[in-house]
Design a protein around this motif. Sequence first.
Motif, PDB file in Angstrom:
ATOM      1  N   PRO A   1       2.229   4.817   0.873  1.00 36.79           N
ATOM      2  CA  PRO A   1       2.122   5.544   2.143  1.00 36.79           C
ATOM      3  C   PRO A   1       1.006   6.586   2.141  1.00 36.79           C
ATOM      4  O   PRO A   1       0.336   6.783   3.158  1.00 36.79           O
ATOM      5  CB  PRO A   1       3.487   6.201   2.303  1.00 36.79           C
ATOM      6  CG  PRO A   1       4.414   5.369   1.502  1.00 36.79           C
ATOM      7  CD  PRO A   1       3.606   4.831   0.361  1.00 36.79           C
TER       8      PRO A   1
ATOM      9  N   ILE B   1       0.865  -1.185   0.000  1.00 35.27           N
ATOM     10  CA  ILE B   1       0.000   0.000   0.000  1.00 35.27           C
ATOM     11  C   ILE B   1       0.898   1.231   0.000  1.00 35.27           C
ATOM     12  O   ILE B   1       1.842   1.332   0.794  1.00 35.27           O
ATOM     13  CB  ILE B   1      -0.905   0.007   1.242  1.00 35.27           C
ATOM     14  CG1 ILE B   1      -1.781  -1.251   1.262  1.00 35.27           C
ATOM     15  CG2 ILE B   1      -1.758   1.256   1.282  1.00 35.27           C
ATOM     16  CD1 ILE B   1      -2.531  -1.439   2.558  1.00 35.27           C
TER      17      ILE B   1
ATOM     18  N   ARG C   1      -2.335   4.828   2.910  1.00 35.25           N
ATOM     19  CA  ARG C   1      -2.366   3.962   4.086  1.00 35.25           C
ATOM     20  C   ARG C   1      -3.536   4.285   5.013  1.00 35.25           C
ATOM     21  O   ARG C   1      -4.126   3.386   5.605  1.00 35.25           O
ATOM     22  CB  ARG C   1      -1.034   4.094   4.842  1.00 35.25           C
ATOM     23  CG  ARG C   1      -0.929   3.200   6.033  1.00 35.25           C
ATOM     24  CD  ARG C   1      -0.767   1.748   5.608  1.00 35.25           C
ATOM     25  NE  ARG C   1      -0.939   0.894   6.748  1.00 35.25           N
ATOM     26  CZ  ARG C   1      -1.861  -0.052   6.853  1.00 35.25           C
ATOM     27  NH1 ARG C   1      -2.678  -0.287   5.876  1.00 35.25           N
ATOM     28  NH2 ARG C   1      -1.964  -0.775   7.918  1.00 35.25           N
TER      29      ARG C   1
END
Length: 143
Positions: A5, A3, A8
């Motif tokens: 950042p 994923i 996230r």
Amino acid sequence: MPIRPEHRHFYPIDWPQLSQEIRFGRAGGRCEGCGRPHGRVVVCLEDGTWHDAESGIWRDGRGRRLRRPPALPVLAGARLTVPILATCHREHDTSRNGDRDLAAWCQRCHLIHDRPEHLRRRRLTYLRRKALGDLFLGPYPRS
């Protein structure tokens, strides 16, 4: 699939455990779209046909058994792949994490599912770039 950042915060805190449960608990380490096994070498043809080594049969791109194995000339174009499962959102909504909202798909099935969304985003990017070009550079020359 990792994923990014910046995305996230869209996923729940327990996403790694939830993803693990979907891919290996519910799906049993196989793609829910085509049945390819996670992390094993698979012989694939250009049309998506693949050889299931566990059962010793050829399957089509959706995981259904082929009546006849592919001919030898076709097998010359075969390649080896290693499918990796990812937990994917069926409706592209990361806030919905129920059993029905998530699927364990290999890269091929994930790309096939996301194709309309990718085409939509590509079109928007093209239009946005064209609009910026018109805004700052004037109209594009006709060629």
